[in-house]
Each structure stands twice: as structure tokens, then as C-alpha cells.
Design an enzyme around this catalytic site. Structure first.
Site, PDB file in Angstrom:
ATOM      1  N   GLY A  15       6.738  15.441 -60.144  1.00  0.00           N
ATOM      2  CA  GLY A  15       5.961  16.698 -59.916  1.00  0.00           C
ATOM      3  C   GLY A  15       4.556  16.512 -59.728  1.00  0.00           C
ATOM      4  NE  ARG A  76      10.898  16.339 -58.475  1.00  0.00           N
ATOM      5  CZ  ARG A  76      10.341  16.515 -59.701  1.00  0.00           C
ATOM      6  NH1 ARG A  76      10.464  15.350 -60.474  1.00  0.00           N
ATOM      7  NH2 ARG A  76       9.651  17.600 -59.982  1.00  0.00           N
ATOM      8  N   GLY A 106       5.537  11.067 -64.369  1.00  0.00           N
ATOM      9  CA  GLY A 106       6.271  11.505 -65.777  1.00  0.00           C
ATOM     10  C   GLY A 106       7.147  10.540 -66.128  1.00  0.00           C
ATOM     11  CG  ASP A 107      10.810  11.502 -68.244  1.00  0.00           C
ATOM     12  OD1 ASP A 107      10.625  12.245 -67.344  1.00  0.00           O
ATOM     13  OD2 ASP A 107      11.693  11.730 -69.225  1.00  0.00           O
ATOM     14  CB  THR A 130       4.359  15.594 -66.147  1.00  0.00           C
ATOM     15  OG1 THR A 130       4.965  16.689 -66.456  1.00  0.00           O
ATOM     16  CG2 THR A 130       4.051  14.981 -67.735  1.00  0.00           C
ATOM     17  CG  ASP A 132       6.941  20.250 -68.310  1.00  0.00           C
ATOM     18  OD1 ASP A 132       6.476  21.176 -67.852  1.00  0.00           O
ATOM     19  OD2 ASP A 132       7.978  19.773 -67.767  1.00  0.00           O
ATOM     20  CG  ASP A 134       7.687  16.587 -71.178  1.00  0.00           C
ATOM     21  OD1 ASP A 134       7.039  15.987 -70.628  1.00  0.00           O
ATOM     22  OD2 ASP A 134       8.957  17.112 -70.951  1.00  0.00           O
ATOM     23  CG  MET A 174       6.825  25.900 -64.829  1.00  0.00           C
ATOM     24  SD  MET A 174       6.013  24.937 -63.569  1.00  0.00           S
ATOM     25  CE  MET A 174       6.954  25.538 -62.068  1.00  0.00           C
ATOM     26  NE  ARG A 176      12.307  20.620 -65.216  1.00  0.00           N
ATOM     27  CZ  ARG A 176      12.171  19.735 -64.222  1.00  0.00           C
ATOM     28  NH1 ARG A 176      12.833  19.289 -63.672  1.00  0.00           N
ATOM     29  NH2 ARG A 176      10.958  18.869 -64.356  1.00  0.00           N
ATOM     30  CG  HIS A 257       6.382  26.293 -58.267  1.00  0.00           C
ATOM     31  ND1 HIS A 257       7.525  26.706 -58.497  1.00  0.00           N
ATOM     32  CD2 HIS A 257       6.351  24.958 -58.368  1.00  0.00           C
ATOM     33  CE1 HIS A 257       8.306  25.820 -58.650  1.00  0.00           C
ATOM     34  NE2 HIS A 257       8.009  24.438 -58.308  1.00  0.00           N
TER      35      HIS A 257
HETATM   36  P1  ATP Z   1       7.817  15.306 -63.785  1.00  0.00           P
HETATM   37  O1  ATP Z   1       7.973  15.141 -65.126  1.00  0.00           O
HETATM   38  O2  ATP Z   1       7.077  16.011 -63.155  1.00  0.00           O
HETATM   39  O3  ATP Z   1       9.387  15.923 -63.275  1.00  0.00           O
HETATM   40  P2  ATP Z   1       8.807  12.654 -63.149  1.00  0.00           P
HETATM   41  O4  ATP Z   1       8.240  11.103 -62.867  1.00  0.00           O
HETATM   42  O5  ATP Z   1       9.802  12.573 -64.343  1.00  0.00           O
HETATM   43  O6  ATP Z   1       7.912  13.683 -63.071  1.00  0.00           O
HETATM   44  P3  ATP Z   1      11.289  12.293 -61.507  1.00  0.00           P
HETATM   45  O7  ATP Z   1      11.806  13.064 -60.384  1.00  0.00           O
HETATM   46  O8  ATP Z   1      12.009  12.390 -62.717  1.00  0.00           O
HETATM   47  O9  ATP Z   1       9.912  12.893 -61.997  1.00  0.00           O
HETATM   48  O10 ATP Z   1      10.800  10.708 -61.183  1.00  0.00           O
HETATM   49  C1  ATP Z   1      10.061  10.436 -60.149  1.00  0.00           C
HETATM   50  C2  ATP Z   1      10.878   9.160 -59.209  1.00  0.00           C
HETATM   51  O11 ATP Z   1      10.878   8.180 -60.260  1.00  0.00           O
HETATM   52  C3  ATP Z   1      12.244   9.641 -58.773  1.00  0.00           C
HETATM   53  O12 ATP Z   1      12.424  10.599 -57.921  1.00  0.00           O
HETATM   54  C4  ATP Z   1      12.714   8.312 -58.848  1.00  0.00           C
HETATM   55  O13 ATP Z   1      12.307   7.682 -57.221  1.00  0.00           O
HETATM   56  C5  ATP Z   1      11.903   7.272 -59.555  1.00  0.00           C
HETATM   57  N1  ATP Z   1      12.917   7.052 -60.698  1.00  0.00           N
HETATM   58  C6  ATP Z   1      13.280   8.145 -61.761  1.00  0.00           C
HETATM   59  N2  ATP Z   1      14.584   7.490 -62.441  1.00  0.00           N
HETATM   60  C7  ATP Z   1      14.848   6.451 -61.982  1.00  0.00           C
HETATM   61  C8  ATP Z   1      15.722   5.159 -62.118  1.00  0.00           C
HETATM   62  N3  ATP Z   1      16.706   5.495 -63.370  1.00  0.00           N
HETATM   63  N4  ATP Z   1      15.908   4.068 -61.490  1.00  0.00           N
HETATM   64  C9  ATP Z   1      14.885   4.012 -60.293  1.00  0.00           C
HETATM   65  N5  ATP Z   1      14.009   5.120 -60.058  1.00  0.00           N
HETATM   66  C10 ATP Z   1      13.758   5.930 -60.925  1.00  0.00           C
END
Ligand code: ATP
Length: 327
Positions: A15, A76, A106-107, A130, A132, A134, A174, A176, A257
Site C-alpha cells: 500500500g 501487489r 510493509g510486512d 504503511t 497502519d 503495525d 483504517m 485491518r 482512502h
Molecule cells: P501494506 O502493509 O501496506 O499492505 P505490504 O508490504 O504488507 O504493505 P503486501 O501486499 O502484503 O503489502 O506485500 C507486498 C508484496 O510483497 C506482494 O504483492 C508480493 O509481491 C510480495 N510478497 C508478499 N508476501 C510474499 C511472499 N510470501 N513471497 C514472496 N513475495 C511476497
């Protein structure tokens, strides 16, 4: 100084969050300061797979520090979750001469980074971006301060109409899996109660709080609901309360948003700048597989493996304060 690293790639993933541009700017300019080249990778991991690279210079990041979103775009990527996708991403990085990465996300982004490092060994440092807030390993994530300021501005406006009409407002913010935004905007916005995923609240408890408020001659009430709260969101909770408590006219506002957008606050610009500098300097000093954050206002590094698996613990003292001040 690591002379093996000549070209650093930087990307934003997951995000978007206000302050990401400040971090991109800091990464680019710090790399250039140390006579390294920088490539921007568009659309996160997806852009690595599609070879969407753009060379970055000091002027490529002019006039972006005040802008929300991310100039590198974000995505993503399901492809990156496959071995074949990651192999393609790595091959493209090699072709481009990129030998280290700064990942802003993020994570999920750091989970992907940890897997990628395990497979190909390319040095990577992450910056927590992010709204959040978190993530384990940092007191604040990029975008959180802007998001709570946006939420509080909205709550202030809602309060004006709530007080004028003796209304009960349920404001959904927001979060989740985390009540950070809800709790901070609840305290800062003077809310009567905060519902969040970290604690379960029964409708009876909530109604009791609202009844006490009415007995204490409150002319209106504002309840903040985190989107991931277990009761089913602001509309469902409002319905349940309305059926049993009709002291006020009840309204629901879902902020949605708008909390992601807008010009980053001073705190987010400062955070992005500090973490961007630290990410590049640490990579050049041989650091890798870590997220850089702030702990007690000092730069601190946390292994991706911990940042992605350990839980961020909400400050219980803030919950106490939010309740104490709502009498
Ligand atoms: P936010 O907290 O804003 O959602 P985020 O980094 O956690 O941010 P995600 O969509 O969970 O957002 O992860 C971002 C991208 O990281 C994913 O679209 C994917 O490309 C990659 N990713 C996440 N998990 C994995 C995994 N287990 N293996 C490989 N790539 C991953």
C-alpha cells in the site's frame, strides 16, 4: 565502505503511504552523495519482473518531498510469490547492474525480501512504509502520522455537526489488523470510545459507556471504529446500538482512502529522510536483510525475519488514557 555496491535499486511496494517520496528522495541523494548510481524500480516487485527501471539523479527527486503517494508507483505482485517470477526479477536486476536494494513497504514486502535474499543473496534493507503503524521494530511507520492527522481533521469537522444536533457518530478509520490509527485519532479527536481489533468490546459495554455519557450531560458522542474491529465494522455496530440506545440521532462516517492521501506531515517527511539516509549508509557498511526503523527516536535495525513475524504491541497505556479522558 562497501565498494562492491555500485548501483542501488529503490522501490515502493504494497500500500502507498505519505512520506514514501521523502524516503525515495533521501535514498537517491544519499547514494549520489557516496558516488553510487541509483535506479528507480516502478511498481514494486512487479516492475522488477517487467524490467521497469528508471535511472535516478539528484534532480529526479526534486519537488517531491511534499507529495503524497509514491512517484515510483506501487503494486501487489502475485508473480513475485512464485520462484519463476523471482528468478526473472533477479535476472533483470543483474542485467541492469543493480547490486543492492532498498525496499519501502510493509510486512508483505519484507517477507518477499527475506525470501529473495535467501535465494539470490542480493543485499537488501527495508524502510517501513504503511499507514497502519503495525510493524515490529519501529515506533512509527511512514504515513502513520499523516493518516492520524487526516483522521483527526475529519473528526473535528464531525464534532461540530455532532454537537449542534446531539448526534452519535460512528467514525470508521483504517486498520485491518491494528488499532493504532483508531486509538491515536480517538485520543486526539476526543472520542468517547475506540473499538479496535486488539480488544473485544461487547455491545453492552459500549452502550453502558454511551449511557454514562448521556447521564453526564454530553451533548454528543463520537465512537471510533477500526476497520478490522471484530464487531463487523461501523455500520453493523451502529445498527446494533441504535436498536437499544436512542438518546442521540445516530450517523456513520467511513473515512476510507482519504487517510492514505495528502501531503505528508513534517513528522513523516523527517522520518522518510532519516530512514532513507540510514538505509543507504547501512547497505554501504555491509548491512542487509534488515528493516531500518526508529526506536526511542534512534535509528535501529531489525532483521526482516523478526519484523515480519513478531507482533507489534499496542501501547496499553494509550487505551487507559483514551478511557480516562472520555468521562
Ligand atoms: P501494506 O502493509 O501496506 O499492505 P505490504 O508490504 O504488507 O504493505 P503486501 O501486499 O502484503 O503489502 O506485500 C507486498 C508484496 O510483497 C506482494 O504483492 C508480493 O509481491 C510480495 N510478497 C508478499 N508476501 C510474499 C511472499 N510470501 N513471497 C514472496 N513475495 C511476497
Amino acid at each position: 565502505m562497501n565498494n562492491v555496491i555500485e548501483k542501488i535499486g529503490v522501490f515502493t511496494s504494497g500500500g502507498d503511504a505519505p512520506g514514501m517520496n521523502a524516503a525515495i528522495r533521501a535514498v537517491v541523494r544519499t547514494a549520489i552523495y557516496y558516488h553510487k548510481q541509483v535506479e528507480g524500480i516502478l511498481m514494486g516487485y512487479e516492475g522488477m519482473i517487467d524490467a521497469q527501471f528508471i535511472p535516478m539523479h539528484a534532480r529526479s527527486v526534486s519537488n517531491i518531498i511534499h507529495r503524497g503517494g509514491t512517484i515510483l508507483k506501487t503494486a501487489r505482485s502475485e508473480n513475485f510469490k512464485t520462484k519463476a517470477g523471482r528468478q526473472l526479477a533477479y535476472d533483470n536486476l543483474r542485467k541492469q547492474g543493480i547490486d543492492a536494494l532498498v525496499a519501502i513497504g510493509g510486512d508483505g514486502t519484507f517477507t518477499g525480501a527475506e525470501i529473495f535474499y535467501g535465494e539470490f543473496g542480493i543485499p537488501m534493507v527495508g524502510i517501513p512504509g504503511t499507514i497502519d503503524n503495525d510493524l515490529y521494530g519501529t515506533d512509527f511507520t511512514l504515513g502513520y502520522d499523516t493518516a492520524i492527522n487526516t483522521a483527526i481533521e475529519a473528526i473535528d469537522k464531525i464534532r461540530d455537526t455532532a454537537a449542534s444536533h446531539s448526534r452519535l457518530f460512528f467514525v470508521e478509520v483504517m486498520g485491518r489488523d491494528s488499532g493504532c490509527i483508531a486509538l491515536a485519532s480517538g485520543i486526539g479527536g476526543g472520542a468517547e470510545y475506540v473499538l479496535m481489533p486488539e480488544r473485544s468490546t461487547s455491545i453492552n459495554d459500549l452502550i453502558q459507556v454511551l449511557e454514562e455519557g448521556a447521564e453526564n450531560k454530553k451533548s454528543s458522542s463520537i465512537v471510533i471504529v477500526a476497520e478490522g474491529e471484530h464487531g463487523g465494522g461501523a455500520y453493523k455496530i451502529a445498527e446494533k446500538v441504535k436498536a437499544r440506545f436512542d438518546h442521540y440521532d445516530t450517523k456513520v462516517v467511513v473515512l476510507g482512502h482519504i487517510q492514505r492521501g495528502g501531503s505528508p506531515t513534517a513528522a513523516d517527511r523527517l522520518l522518510g529522510s532519516r530512514l532513507g539516509v540510514a538505509a543507504v549508509e547501512s547497505l554501504l557498511q555491509g548491512e542487509s536483510r534488515k528493516m531500518v526503523g526508529l526506536v526511542n527516536n534512534k535509528v535501529a535495525f531489525t532483521p526482516f525475519a523478526d519484523a515480519t513475524t513478531k507482533d507489534f504491541i499496542l501501547d496499553k497505556e494509550l487505551i487507559r488514557i483514551s478511557e480516562l479522558l472520555a468521562i
